[in-house]
Design a protein around this motif. Structure first.
Motif, mmCIF file in Angstrom:
data_model
loop_
_atom_site.group_PDB
_atom_site.id
_atom_site.type_symbol
_atom_site.label_atom_id
_atom_site.label_comp_id
_atom_site.label_asym_id
_atom_site.label_seq_id
_atom_site.Cartn_x
_atom_site.Cartn_y
_atom_site.Cartn_z
ATOM 1 N N GLY A 9 0.862 -1.173 0.000
ATOM 2 C CA GLY A 9 0.000 0.000 0.000
ATOM 3 C C GLY A 9 0.898 1.222 0.000
ATOM 4 O O GLY A 9 1.803 1.335 0.836
ATOM 5 N N SER A 10 0.686 2.123 -0.967
ATOM 6 C CA SER A 10 1.583 3.267 -1.089
ATOM 7 C C SER A 10 0.877 4.413 -1.784
ATOM 8 O O SER A 10 0.024 4.191 -2.649
ATOM 9 N N THR A 11 1.255 5.617 -1.394
ATOM 10 C CA THR A 11 0.688 6.789 -2.065
ATOM 11 C C THR A 11 1.661 7.347 -3.079
ATOM 12 O O THR A 11 1.323 7.551 -4.239
ATOM 13 N N LEU A 12 2.899 7.566 -2.628
ATOM 14 C CA LEU A 12 3.888 8.171 -3.540
ATOM 15 C C LEU A 12 4.883 7.157 -4.099
ATOM 16 O O LEU A 12 5.758 7.521 -4.884
ATOM 17 N N GLY A 13 4.774 5.922 -3.688
ATOM 18 C CA GLY A 13 5.608 4.870 -4.286
ATOM 19 C C GLY A 13 6.802 4.437 -3.469
ATOM 20 O O GLY A 13 7.415 3.426 -3.790
ATOM 21 N N GLY A 14 7.135 5.179 -2.393
ATOM 22 C CA GLY A 14 8.319 4.822 -1.610
ATOM 23 C C GLY A 14 8.229 3.412 -1.040
ATOM 24 O O GLY A 14 9.215 2.656 -1.041
ATOM 25 N N THR A 15 7.058 3.036 -0.583
ATOM 26 C CA THR A 15 6.858 1.724 0.025
ATOM 27 C C THR A 15 7.039 0.609 -1.004
ATOM 28 O O THR A 15 7.455 -0.502 -0.671
ATOM 29 N N GLU A 16 6.718 0.912 -2.251
ATOM 30 C CA GLU A 16 6.874 -0.106 -3.299
ATOM 31 C C GLU A 16 8.349 -0.453 -3.496
ATOM 32 O O GLU A 16 8.693 -1.610 -3.723
ATOM 33 N N THR A 54 3.038 -1.539 4.040
ATOM 34 C CA THR A 54 2.222 -0.364 3.717
ATOM 35 C C THR A 54 2.642 0.882 4.485
ATOM 36 O O THR A 54 3.016 0.812 5.659
ATOM 37 N N SER A 55 2.544 2.005 3.820
ATOM 38 C CA SER A 55 2.691 3.295 4.499
ATOM 39 C C SER A 55 1.332 3.690 5.082
ATOM 40 O O SER A 55 0.338 2.963 4.933
ATOM 41 N N THR A 56 1.311 4.826 5.776
ATOM 42 C CA THR A 56 0.072 5.347 6.368
ATOM 43 C C THR A 56 -0.161 6.746 5.825
ATOM 44 O O THR A 56 0.788 7.524 5.675
ATOM 45 N N HIS A 57 -1.406 7.073 5.562
ATOM 46 C CA HIS A 57 -1.723 8.428 5.089
ATOM 47 C C HIS A 57 -2.925 8.997 5.819
ATOM 48 O O HIS A 57 -3.484 8.332 6.688
ATOM 49 N N GLY A 58 -3.277 10.227 5.497
ATOM 50 C CA GLY A 58 -4.378 10.878 6.198
ATOM 51 C C GLY A 58 -4.054 10.927 7.673
ATOM 52 O O GLY A 58 -2.963 11.329 8.068
ATOM 53 N N ALA A 59 -4.971 10.480 8.502
ATOM 54 C CA ALA A 59 -4.725 10.380 9.944
ATOM 55 C C ALA A 59 -4.869 8.915 10.325
ATOM 56 O O ALA A 59 -5.925 8.474 10.773
ATOM 57 N N GLY A 60 -3.801 8.169 10.086
ATOM 58 C CA GLY A 60 -3.830 6.736 10.391
ATOM 59 C C GLY A 60 -4.544 5.916 9.338
ATOM 60 O O GLY A 60 -4.934 4.773 9.600
ATOM 61 N N ASP A 61 -4.717 6.474 8.148
ATOM 62 C CA ASP A 61 -5.490 5.783 7.104
ATOM 63 C C ASP A 61 -4.606 4.945 6.191
ATOM 64 O O ASP A 61 -3.406 5.207 6.021
ATOM 65 N N GLY A 91 5.962 4.837 8.290
ATOM 66 C CA GLY A 91 5.220 6.023 8.695
ATOM 67 C C GLY A 91 6.154 7.059 9.306
ATOM 68 O O GLY A 91 7.378 6.937 9.222
ATOM 69 N N ASN A 92 5.540 8.034 9.891
ATOM 70 C CA ASN A 92 6.265 9.161 10.470
ATOM 71 C C ASN A 92 5.791 9.317 11.909
ATOM 72 O O ASN A 92 4.586 9.500 12.163
ATOM 73 N N ARG A 93 6.753 9.209 12.846
ATOM 74 C CA ARG A 93 6.392 9.176 14.263
ATOM 75 C C ARG A 93 5.843 10.512 14.768
ATOM 76 O O ARG A 93 5.305 10.572 15.880
ATOM 77 N N ASP A 96 0.319 11.101 15.597
ATOM 78 C CA ASP A 96 -0.209 10.266 16.695
ATOM 79 C C ASP A 96 -0.554 8.881 16.170
ATOM 80 O O ASP A 96 -0.511 7.901 16.908
ATOM 81 N N THR A 97 -0.935 8.853 14.916
ATOM 82 C CA THR A 97 -1.388 7.609 14.292
ATOM 83 C C THR A 97 -0.229 6.946 13.552
ATOM 84 O O THR A 97 -0.388 6.501 12.410
ATOM 85 N N PHE A 98 0.927 6.904 14.235
ATOM 86 C CA PHE A 98 2.136 6.320 13.619
ATOM 87 C C PHE A 98 1.844 4.887 13.164
ATOM 88 O O PHE A 98 1.380 4.062 13.947
ATOM 89 N N CYS A 99 2.099 4.640 11.897
ATOM 90 C CA CYS A 99 1.920 3.299 11.302
ATOM 91 C C CYS A 99 0.511 2.733 11.552
ATOM 92 O O CYS A 99 0.332 1.519 11.740
ATOM 93 N N GLY A 100 -0.470 3.620 11.526
ATOM 94 C CA GLY A 100 -1.864 3.203 11.744
ATOM 95 C C GLY A 100 -2.364 2.215 10.697
ATOM 96 O O GLY A 100 -3.191 1.349 11.004
HETATM 97 C C1 LIG Z 1 -0.630 13.818 4.117
HETATM 98 C C2 LIG Z 1 0.201 12.787 4.859
HETATM 99 C C3 LIG Z 1 -0.351 12.143 5.940
HETATM 100 C C4 LIG Z 1 0.397 11.188 6.666
HETATM 101 N N1 LIG Z 1 -0.174 10.561 7.755
HETATM 102 C C5 LIG Z 1 0.558 9.667 8.458
HETATM 103 C C6 LIG Z 1 0.002 9.022 9.620
HETATM 104 O O1 LIG Z 1 -1.135 9.223 10.005
HETATM 105 N N2 LIG Z 1 0.785 8.124 10.289
HETATM 106 C C7 LIG Z 1 2.068 7.853 9.905
HETATM 107 O O2 LIG Z 1 2.720 7.043 10.554
HETATM 108 N N3 LIG Z 1 2.633 8.450 8.814
HETATM 109 C C8 LIG Z 1 1.911 9.348 8.083
HETATM 110 N N4 LIG Z 1 2.471 9.955 6.980
HETATM 111 C C9 LIG Z 1 3.868 9.636 6.583
HETATM 112 C C10 LIG Z 1 3.949 8.626 5.410
HETATM 113 O O3 LIG Z 1 3.439 7.365 5.758
HETATM 114 C C11 LIG Z 1 5.432 8.494 4.999
HETATM 115 O O4 LIG Z 1 5.856 9.721 4.457
HETATM 116 C C12 LIG Z 1 5.691 7.366 4.015
HETATM 117 O O5 LIG Z 1 7.094 7.314 3.752
HETATM 118 C C13 LIG Z 1 4.969 7.539 2.692
HETATM 119 O O6 LIG Z 1 5.249 6.396 1.896
HETATM 120 P P1 LIG Z 1 4.587 6.170 0.459
HETATM 121 O O7 LIG Z 1 5.229 7.126 -0.482
HETATM 122 O O8 LIG Z 1 4.892 4.761 0.072
HETATM 123 O O9 LIG Z 1 3.110 6.369 0.583
HETATM 124 C C14 LIG Z 1 1.735 10.901 6.253
HETATM 125 C C15 LIG Z 1 2.275 11.564 5.147
HETATM 126 C C16 LIG Z 1 1.529 12.499 4.450
HETATM 127 C C17 LIG Z 1 2.166 13.219 3.261
#
Ligand SMILES: Cc1cc2nc3c(=O)[nH]c(=O)nc-3n(C[C@H](O)[C@H](O)[C@H](O)COP(=O)(O)O)c2cc1C
Length: 147
Positions: A9-16, A54-61, A91-93, A96-100
């Protein structure tokens, strides 16, 4: 069927990229792999070994490409008792929703009867600018659990 099916699961591709590296390491250790970015539930065999990354996006999504699989598993409650899986979150610590997202997948797979193999790896991109580095260490011990 591949020995290990990697599910990303990835948004920008880093996880891939991390998953590709993990697949290469598994192949080098003699395991066949299949790499699926945001697969549908019916693309997956409900037996065998999965590695969810998988990465995490939104708020733990979950990332948009993995959300449909999560929803399908949640809605259909497939019997996953013949699935064993590894789990890697990125994810990013500061959130609050680190690695949700991997937390949600881990709980859902367990609830459907799948058994997690080994400890989950949660990678903090603040601590690890190159997330492949901790993943490379983790896979060395995870792959030993596969035999
Ligand atoms: C808009 C946005 C929301 C994010 N929300 C979370 C989060 O809720 N929890 C978390 O651990 N990381 C969060 N992150 C950090 C991403 O998971 C992290 O940057 C990850 O490397 C993205 O990988 P990807 O490119 O494979 O999606 C968020 C990043 C962005 C840009």
């Amino acid at each position: 069927m591949a020995d290990v099916t990697l599910i990303t699961g990835s948004t920008l591709g880093g996880t891939e990229y991390v998953a590709e590296m993990l697949a290469e390491k598994l192949e080098a250790a003699g395991f066949s792999t299949e790499l699926l970015h945001g697969p549908e539930l019916d693309e997956l065999s409900t037996e065998g070994t999965w590695l969810v990354v998988t990465s995490t996006h939104g708020a733990g999504d979950l990332p948009d490409n993995l959300q449909p699989l999560f929803d399908a598993i949640k809605d259909n409650q497939p019997d996953l008792s013949r699935v064993r899986y590894g789990a890697v979150g990125i994810g990013n610590r500061e959130y609050d929703t680190f690695c949700g997202a991997i937390d949600k997948m881990d709980n859902l797979l367990t609830a459907c009867g799948a058994k997690r193999l080994g400890d989950r790896l949660d990678i903090d991109v603040l601590e690890h600018e190159i997330p492949e580095d901790p993943a490379e260490v983790w896979i060395e011990s995870w792959k030993l659990l596969l035999n």
